[in-house]
Enzyme design. Structure first.
Site, PDB file in Angstrom:
ATOM      1  N   ASP A   6       2.409  -9.655  -0.754  1.00 13.78           N
ATOM      2  CA  ASP A   6       2.431  -8.648  -1.818  1.00 13.78           C
ATOM      3  C   ASP A   6       2.335  -9.416  -3.132  1.00 13.78           C
ATOM      4  OD1 ASP A   6       2.911  -6.705  -3.699  1.00 13.78           O
ATOM      5  OD2 ASP A   6       4.962  -6.267  -3.057  1.00 13.78           O
ATOM      6  N   LYS A  68      -1.398  -9.766 -13.686  1.00 14.52           N
ATOM      7  CA  LYS A  68      -2.077  -8.959 -12.663  1.00 14.52           C
ATOM      8  C   LYS A  68      -2.829  -7.788 -13.288  1.00 14.52           C
ATOM      9  CE  LYS A  68      -1.015  -6.071  -8.615  1.00 14.52           C
ATOM     10  NZ  LYS A  68       0.006  -5.696  -7.639  1.00 14.52           N
ATOM     11  N   GLU A 145      -1.790  -1.144  -1.432  1.00 15.39           N
ATOM     12  CA  GLU A 145      -0.324  -1.211  -1.365  1.00 15.39           C
ATOM     13  C   GLU A 145       0.301   0.023  -0.697  1.00 15.39           C
ATOM     14  OE1 GLU A 145       0.777  -2.042  -5.392  1.00 15.39           O
ATOM     15  OE2 GLU A 145      -0.038  -4.072  -5.314  1.00 15.39           O
ATOM     16  N   ASP A 168       4.361   4.638  -5.535  1.00  5.74           N
ATOM     17  CA  ASP A 168       4.465   3.190  -5.731  1.00  5.74           C
ATOM     18  C   ASP A 168       4.478   2.852  -7.222  1.00  5.74           C
ATOM     19  OD1 ASP A 168       4.270   0.469  -5.775  1.00  5.74           O
ATOM     20  OD2 ASP A 168       2.496   0.317  -4.511  1.00  5.74           O
TER      21      ASP A 168
END
Length: 562
Positions: A6, A68, A145, A168
């Site tokens: 992850d 990210k 994800e 999420d």
């Protein structure tokens, strides 16, 4: 062994699969979470994780975080005298995770499944794969994800057909995905999200409240080191709400100490705008999946930011149910990625399950649009495969010449949601010759076939001459030989048959025509309406819509025949 990673905005994790199930691999400090932070010193020594966090507080100009969010972009991060792309910084995080896994497992690790937000476009996914390769990993698959989280929660082991919503909220991105399980198929029905909404934004609310209270502090005049200190204290204050109704924020700036006590209710009120931003992707995903909020059987929380009582209370109110929190939200995605790796290795302990996905962005081409007054608008985007179409999928659009004696048609292959072609991402183009004729007399059928392996085949066929041109565009995680790709496209050829031509659908339409002929008066009108409704569903190419319409049409015909 294939490990699961992850790669998070705030923290990253690595996991592997054992006979007892998936397990998180602790890092060199014995912790499960490795902060996604990179720092370098004057000797160009690289620091990753907790050490980099500490260095960032002392030497902010030598460190980078939250990179990210800029994956797949050309943005550069300057660390002392060196510059890095987001994917290069991510590669350093991945390399550290790989080293931790090798140290823990006592064996070399060369393969990984890496997770990305569901809403990452092709460029961002490609950048993630490159980061893995730079770290010395063969990236077996890039997995969304929410899909990874659904696997971790064991949703694929449910006995009955059910619909799940995966919520999420990580450090920097927000995704909402709707998944449906039936038989051994776990199908992603819709995804939506916000790549610039996450836990960092909820921390920023506390920073703003701090500066609002102490107006004598000028944020613009404060040094980077002081701003990092304030940010860290805001983060600690946010975590304090986990088990208390009030939390404190204490900052030492030069020789002065600034203290602020905040009530949870006040903080929740200040977060109102962020919570409203959460609603939009939720509504969009439900609309794209063609289901209502009441149709959701379970809501699953993923991402560290969902631990916040503000977020959990909001989710409970929004969905009118308590979310499932059986698995640590920080760890669910990494665990799911590890299970996906085991599925690829065909481990016996894993139940065989077929995972489907959706196109996170619309695929289409550039056209010239003619309006009623014979005015032409150039550079318009023509969608061919809509976002959230379940893949694999195939769609065809007929396009016409717009000028007299036009002898070529250009197909600019685009990905995006903007009405204007220039605002979308161009994946490449094809140019095909057509016979010269009056405008609108010559045409081409453009067929897009998109596979779960991120293979996009574009086929252009000239209607009058039957001349065909094809081109294959490879996505971020295609690691196949040309022969394997060709074989895969052969297996997808069935998709190019319109759902109307599939035997059961054709049978139902013929049955409907017979019932129409046998009916009289108002009954004929009812049958005709039902046939048109089923035909409209077939024209969507959406398997979910078609299956629902098919069941409804069957019931209608049975009722009429009785």
């Amino acid at each position: 062994m294939i490990i699961g990673i992850d790669l998070g905005t705030t923290n990253s994790l690595v996991a592997y699969f054992t006979e007892e199930g998936p397990k998180i691999i602790p890092n060199r400090l014995g912790k499960n979470l490795t902060p996604s932070v990179i720092s370098i010193d004057e000797e160009e020594q690289v620091y990753v994780g907790e050490l980099a966090v500490e260095r960032m507080l002392l030497y902010p100009e030598s460190a980078a975080s939250v990179f990210k969010r800029d994956m797949g972009s050309k943005k550069q991060f300057k660390l002392l005298h060196k510059t890095f792309l987001a994917e290069e910084l991510s590669a350093l995080v991945l390399r550290a995770l790989k080293e931790d896994a090798e140290s823990y497992l006592k064996e070399e690790v060369t393969e990984a499944v890496i997770s990305v937000p569901a809403y990452f476009n092709d460029a961002r996914r490609r950048a993630t794969k490159r980061a893995g390769e730079l770290a010395g990993l063969k990236v077996e698959r890039i997995i969304s994800e929410p899909t990874a989280a659904a696997i971790a929660y064991g949703l694929y082991q449910s006995k009955e057909r059910a619909r799940f919503l995966v919520f999420d909220l990580g450090g920097g991105t927000f995704d909402v995905s709707i998944l449906e399980l039936y038989d051994t198929i776990l199908e992603v029905r819709a995804v939506a999200g916000d790549n610039f909404l996450g836990g960092e934004d909820f921390t920023a609310i506390l920073e703003n409240m701090f500066f609002e209270k102490f107006r004598e502090l000028d944020r613009l005049s404060l040094g980077e080191k002081t701003l990092r200190h304030i940010h860290k204290q805001a983060e600690q204050c946010k975590l304090g709400f986990t088990d208390k109704k009030t939390s404190q924020m204490r900052c030492k700036i030069e020789e002065n100490v600034y203290e602020m006590e905040i009530e949870l209710s006040k903080y929740e009120e200040a977060c109102g705008e962020l919570l409203e931003r959460i609603r939009k992707p939720v509504k969009r995903s439900l609309a794209d999946a063609h289901i209502r909020l009441a149709d959701i059987d379970k809501v699953v929380l993923v991402g560290g930011a969902t631990k916040s009582p503000v977020v959990r209370r909001f989710v409970s109110k929004l969905f009118k149910m308590l979310p499932d929190i059986n698995i640590n939200p920080d760890e669910a995605v990494a665990l799911g990625a590890a299970i996906q790796g085991a599925m690829k290795e065909r481990k016996e302990a894993i139940k065989e399950v077929i995972l489907t996905d959706v196109c996170p962005f619309t695929l289409g081409t550039e056209v010239v649009r003619e309006w009623e007054n014979h005015q032409f608008e150039h550079g318009v985007f023509c969608p061919i495969i809509d976002r959230n179409t379940v893949i694999p999928a195939s769609r065809t659009e007929r396009l016409y010449t717009v000028r007299d004696n036009q002898d070529k048609i250009r197909i600019n292959v685009l990905q995006g949601e903007s009405r204007f072609a220039s605002n979308n991402l161009s994946l490449g183009e094809l140019m095909i010759e057509v016979p010269g004729a009056k405008a609108g007399q010559e045409s081409v059928d453009v067929t897009y076939t998109y596979d779960i392996n991120s293979i996009l085949e574009v086929e252009v066929k000239v209607v009058s001459t039957e001349k065909v041109m094809k081109k294959v565009f490879l996505g971020q995680d295609v690691d196949m030989s040309p022969e394997e790709i060709e074989e895969r496209l052969k297996t997808l050829s069935y998709l190019k048959i319109h759902p109307r031509d599939r035997e059961e659908n054709k049978y139902l339409l013929l049955r409907g025509e017979r019932v129409y002929e046998e009916s009289l008066g108002d009954d004929r009108l009812f049958v005709e309406t039902a046939i048109r409704k089923f035909e409209k569903a077939l024209n969507t190419y959406d398997q979910g819509i078609i299956e629902e319409a098919k069941a409804e049409f069957k019931r209608f015909l049975e009722m009429m025949e009785e």
